[in-house]
Each structure stands twice: as structure tokens, then as C-alpha cells.
Design an enzyme around this catalytic site. Sequence first.
Site, PDB file in Angstrom:
ATOM      1  CB  SER A  38      -4.425   2.565  16.696  1.00  0.00           C
ATOM      2  OG  SER A  38      -3.984   2.259  18.013  1.00  0.00           O
ATOM      3  CG  ASN A  88      -6.383  -4.393   8.241  1.00  0.00           C
ATOM      4  OD1 ASN A  88      -6.668  -4.283   9.435  1.00  0.00           O
ATOM      5  ND2 ASN A  88      -5.501  -5.303   7.800  1.00  0.00           N
ATOM      6  CB  ILE A 114      -6.680  -6.558  18.411  1.00  0.00           C
ATOM      7  CG1 ILE A 114      -7.575  -5.307  18.504  1.00  0.00           C
ATOM      8  CG2 ILE A 114      -7.400  -7.723  17.739  1.00  0.00           C
ATOM      9  CD1 ILE A 114      -8.877  -5.454  19.258  1.00  0.00           C
ATOM     10  CE1 TYR A 134       0.309   1.098  14.329  1.00  0.00           C
ATOM     11  CE2 TYR A 134      -0.433   1.841  16.480  1.00  0.00           C
ATOM     12  CZ  TYR A 134      -0.601   1.039  15.365  1.00  0.00           C
ATOM     13  OH  TYR A 134      -1.681   0.184  15.282  1.00  0.00           O
ATOM     14  CB  ALA A 135       0.818   7.841  18.273  1.00  0.00           C
ATOM     15  CB  ALA A 136       2.483  10.722  13.978  1.00  0.00           C
ATOM     16  CE  LYS A 186      -2.643   2.392  12.694  1.00  0.00           C
ATOM     17  NZ  LYS A 186      -3.276   1.747  11.539  1.00  0.00           N
ATOM     18  CB  VAL A 233      -1.015   0.049   1.178  1.00  0.00           C
ATOM     19  CG1 VAL A 233      -2.049  -1.062   1.067  1.00  0.00           C
ATOM     20  CG2 VAL A 233      -0.306   0.021   2.526  1.00  0.00           C
TER      21      VAL A 233
HETATM   22  P1  NAP Z   1      -0.652  -7.890  11.521  1.00  0.00           P
HETATM   23  O1  NAP Z   1      -1.086  -9.141  12.198  1.00  0.00           O
HETATM   24  O2  NAP Z   1       0.800  -7.523  11.517  1.00  0.00           O
HETATM   25  O3  NAP Z   1      -1.199  -7.926  10.021  1.00  0.00           O
HETATM   26  C1  NAP Z   1      -0.959  -6.857   9.157  1.00  0.00           C
HETATM   27  C2  NAP Z   1      -0.936  -7.362   7.736  1.00  0.00           C
HETATM   28  O4  NAP Z   1      -0.583  -6.262   6.883  1.00  0.00           O
HETATM   29  C3  NAP Z   1       0.136  -8.437   7.512  1.00  0.00           C
HETATM   30  O5  NAP Z   1      -0.370  -9.457   6.697  1.00  0.00           O
HETATM   31  C4  NAP Z   1       1.238  -7.662   6.827  1.00  0.00           C
HETATM   32  O6  NAP Z   1       2.052  -8.441   5.955  1.00  0.00           O
HETATM   33  C5  NAP Z   1       0.456  -6.668   6.021  1.00  0.00           C
HETATM   34  N1  NAP Z   1       1.283  -5.554   5.568  1.00  0.00           N
HETATM   35  C6  NAP Z   1       2.386  -5.021   6.161  1.00  0.00           C
HETATM   36  N2  NAP Z   1       2.882  -4.035   5.414  1.00  0.00           N
HETATM   37  C7  NAP Z   1       2.084  -3.927   4.314  1.00  0.00           C
HETATM   38  C8  NAP Z   1       2.092  -3.110   3.172  1.00  0.00           C
HETATM   39  N3  NAP Z   1       3.046  -2.188   2.987  1.00  0.00           N
HETATM   40  N4  NAP Z   1       1.139  -3.281   2.233  1.00  0.00           N
HETATM   41  C9  NAP Z   1       0.184  -4.225   2.389  1.00  0.00           C
HETATM   42  N5  NAP Z   1       0.125  -5.046   3.448  1.00  0.00           N
HETATM   43  C10 NAP Z   1       1.077  -4.894   4.402  1.00  0.00           C
HETATM   44  O7  NAP Z   1      -1.393  -6.627  12.144  1.00  0.00           O
HETATM   45  P2  NAP Z   1      -2.864  -6.489  12.767  1.00  0.00           P
HETATM   46  O8  NAP Z   1      -2.731  -6.506  14.230  1.00  0.00           O
HETATM   47  O9  NAP Z   1      -3.793  -7.408  12.084  1.00  0.00           O
HETATM   48  O10 NAP Z   1      -3.177  -4.973  12.344  1.00  0.00           O
HETATM   49  C11 NAP Z   1      -4.083  -4.621  11.320  1.00  0.00           C
HETATM   50  C12 NAP Z   1      -4.397  -3.136  11.459  1.00  0.00           C
HETATM   51  O11 NAP Z   1      -4.979  -2.907  12.741  1.00  0.00           O
HETATM   52  C13 NAP Z   1      -3.172  -2.236  11.383  1.00  0.00           C
HETATM   53  O12 NAP Z   1      -3.488  -1.045  10.697  1.00  0.00           O
HETATM   54  C14 NAP Z   1      -2.882  -1.931  12.834  1.00  0.00           C
HETATM   55  O13 NAP Z   1      -2.190  -0.723  12.996  1.00  0.00           O
HETATM   56  C15 NAP Z   1      -4.288  -1.866  13.396  1.00  0.00           C
HETATM   57  N6  NAP Z   1      -4.359  -2.041  14.847  1.00  0.00           N
HETATM   58  C16 NAP Z   1      -3.982  -3.217  15.424  1.00  0.00           C
HETATM   59  C17 NAP Z   1      -4.076  -3.334  16.806  1.00  0.00           C
HETATM   60  C18 NAP Z   1      -3.702  -4.603  17.527  1.00  0.00           C
HETATM   61  O14 NAP Z   1      -3.738  -4.593  18.769  1.00  0.00           O
HETATM   62  N7  NAP Z   1      -3.339  -5.679  16.844  1.00  0.00           N
HETATM   63  C19 NAP Z   1      -4.545  -2.276  17.576  1.00  0.00           C
HETATM   64  C20 NAP Z   1      -4.910  -1.097  16.938  1.00  0.00           C
HETATM   65  C21 NAP Z   1      -4.827  -0.994  15.572  1.00  0.00           C
HETATM   66  P3  NAP Z   1       3.474  -9.045   6.502  1.00  0.00           P
HETATM   67  O15 NAP Z   1       3.108  -9.881   7.674  1.00  0.00           O
HETATM   68  O16 NAP Z   1       3.971  -9.825   5.337  1.00  0.00           O
HETATM   69  O17 NAP Z   1       4.310  -7.869   6.859  1.00  0.00           O
END
Ligand code: NAP
Length: 247
Positions: free
Chosen positions: A142, A90, A188, A155-157, A159, A64
Site C-alpha cells: 500500500s 493479496n 481503490i 496497517y502501515a507497519a 505494508k 493466511v
Molecule cells: P477487501 O475488499 O476487504 O477484500 C479483502 C479480502 O480478503 C476479503 O475477501 C476478505 O475476506 C479476505 N480476507 C480477510 N482476512 C483474510 C485472511 N485472514 N485470510 C484470507 N483472506 C482474508 O480488501 P481490498 O480493498 O480488496 O484489499 C486487498 C488488498 O489490497 C489488501 O492487502 C489491502 O491492504 C490492499 N490495499 C487496498 C487498498 C484499497 O484502497 N482498497 C489500498 C492499498 C492496499 P472477508 O471479507 O471475509 O473478511
Amino acid sequence: MINLKDKVVVVTGSARGIGKAIALKFAEAGAKVVISDINDEVTQSTVAEFKSKGYEAFGIKCDVSSFEDSQNLIDKTVEKYGKIDVLINNAGITKDNLIIRMGEDEWDKVIAVNLKGVFNCSKHAIKYMMKAKSGVIINIASVVGITGNAGQVNYAATKGGVIAMTKSLAKEYAGRNIRVNAIAPGFIETEMTKAIPEKEREAWAASIPLKRAGQPEDVANAALFLASDLASYITSQVLVVDGGMIG
Ligand code: NAP
């Protein structure tokens, strides 16, 4: 029961984690889902998993942070399914550090994926949504984009920026019947949070009023609601999904 039969939904970063849970929830509701991730192999294996369950799914590799990749993602979706009804921005990464130790690369990379990535995909999707006079964009922000967090200035900036983008886009395109909302998840359980030491994770979970970490499905349920007609009068909002964490 929410029915999204024949809706075309693109979820970025959906080979695993929250994105995959969202894609699955939409597929269960009858949507045609485009699974997209930076790693093509994992993307295709998630597509195969969805197809083996009888769901309509299509995989497109997309980093992305690349303007061209993002355009290709949206154009190929429309080529394949004729339209795009819902975009879920996402994909996101963390590169945590205190600012004093944070390298320029750690700042740039997180901005490129989490913030520019939302610009890239939204810009291309909105072109088609405007023509259709209909569309939904959901940005995964987030809680730290609201509260801030030590060790996560980058990261906070991003989000916080995503929340501001959500509100700006909602205002720009409300007149074209395009709704734009954000979800702000708390803590999460995914690969992203597995990087946090176990003791710290346990302490976090204990401090949450609902006394548990969130599951990817908790976020997926919120996304399904916001994409559905039940939310047809809701735009420019941030839905916090955090078990009461930030009150
Ligand atoms: P995750 O388990 O790390 O999954 C993120 C996915 O995005 C992975 O498959 C990753 O691929 C992919 N990705 C990374 N860089 C990318 C790029 N440049 N283009 C396209 N895809 C890419 O993370 P998650 O916890 O599911 O998080 C999903 C979203 O929720 C994120 O925006 C995160 O900031 C937000 N969020 C998560 C939490 C939490 O507690 N988990 C809390 C608040 C917000 P690779 O694995 O191959 O890098």
C-alpha cells in the site's frame, strides 16, 4: 495481449475486492486460478461465478494468518494442478485507530494477516518454485507502507514490512529465477475503503492528480504485467498504482 495459458496462479483473499479482480484478469489471460479466502462459502460462490464464465478455477479456503492453512493452500494447488507459477499475496485487513486507543488485539490481528500471512504463503510456495527454478510472487502492499498514515500505525507497519520482505525475498531467490515484486495501491474502491465516511472518500478522490479513485482492475492490470514475461527483467520493485497520489 498477455497470454498466461496454463499458468497456475494462487490469489489470496480473492473472493472479492482487488483479489477477485486480479484472479479474473489472470483467468481472462488463460491462467488456471486458485481462488482462496477466509470464508469458504464466498470462495466457492466466486469459483462458481468464474466457472460459469468458462474459466478454469478452483477454490480453497485459507486463513493466511494460519501457517497450516497456508501450507494446505499451496500443497492442494500443486496436488490439483501439478505446479504453482504465480503467488499473489493479496489478503489484507485494516483495524484503524490512533495508537493511544489501539488495542493489542488490533495490532496483533493486522500483523498476523497482512505480514505473517505473506511469510506463510511465500514460504510454502517458494519450496515448489525453487524445484521448478521458476516463479513469480507479487505482494499487495500500500502507499501507506511508503508514506505512513495517521490512524494506521498497525496497517502501515505491515505494508512497510511487506515492501522490505519483497526486496529481501527478491534477493534471496533471484538466483533461482523467482521474481518478487510489490504493488502499492493508493485509494481503490472496494469494501475496505467503503468503511471510510463518504465525505472523506470524496475529498481523497478530489486530491488525486488523476481526479478519481482507483478501481480494482487498475491494480489487476499492474499484477498481470508483473507476472508476465514483459516484466522478466523486473524484480525487487514496488509499482505504485495511485493516480499520482503520493507523487
Ligand atoms: P477487501 O475488499 O476487504 O477484500 C479483502 C479480502 O480478503 C476479503 O475477501 C476478505 O475476506 C479476505 N480476507 C480477510 N482476512 C483474510 C485472511 N485472514 N485470510 C484470507 N483472506 C482474508 O480488501 P481490498 O480493498 O480488496 O484489499 C486487498 C488488498 O489490497 C489488501 O492487502 C489491502 O491492504 C490492499 N490495499 C487496498 C487498498 C484499497 O484502497 N482498497 C489500498 C492499498 C492496499 P472477508 O471479507 O471475509 O473478511
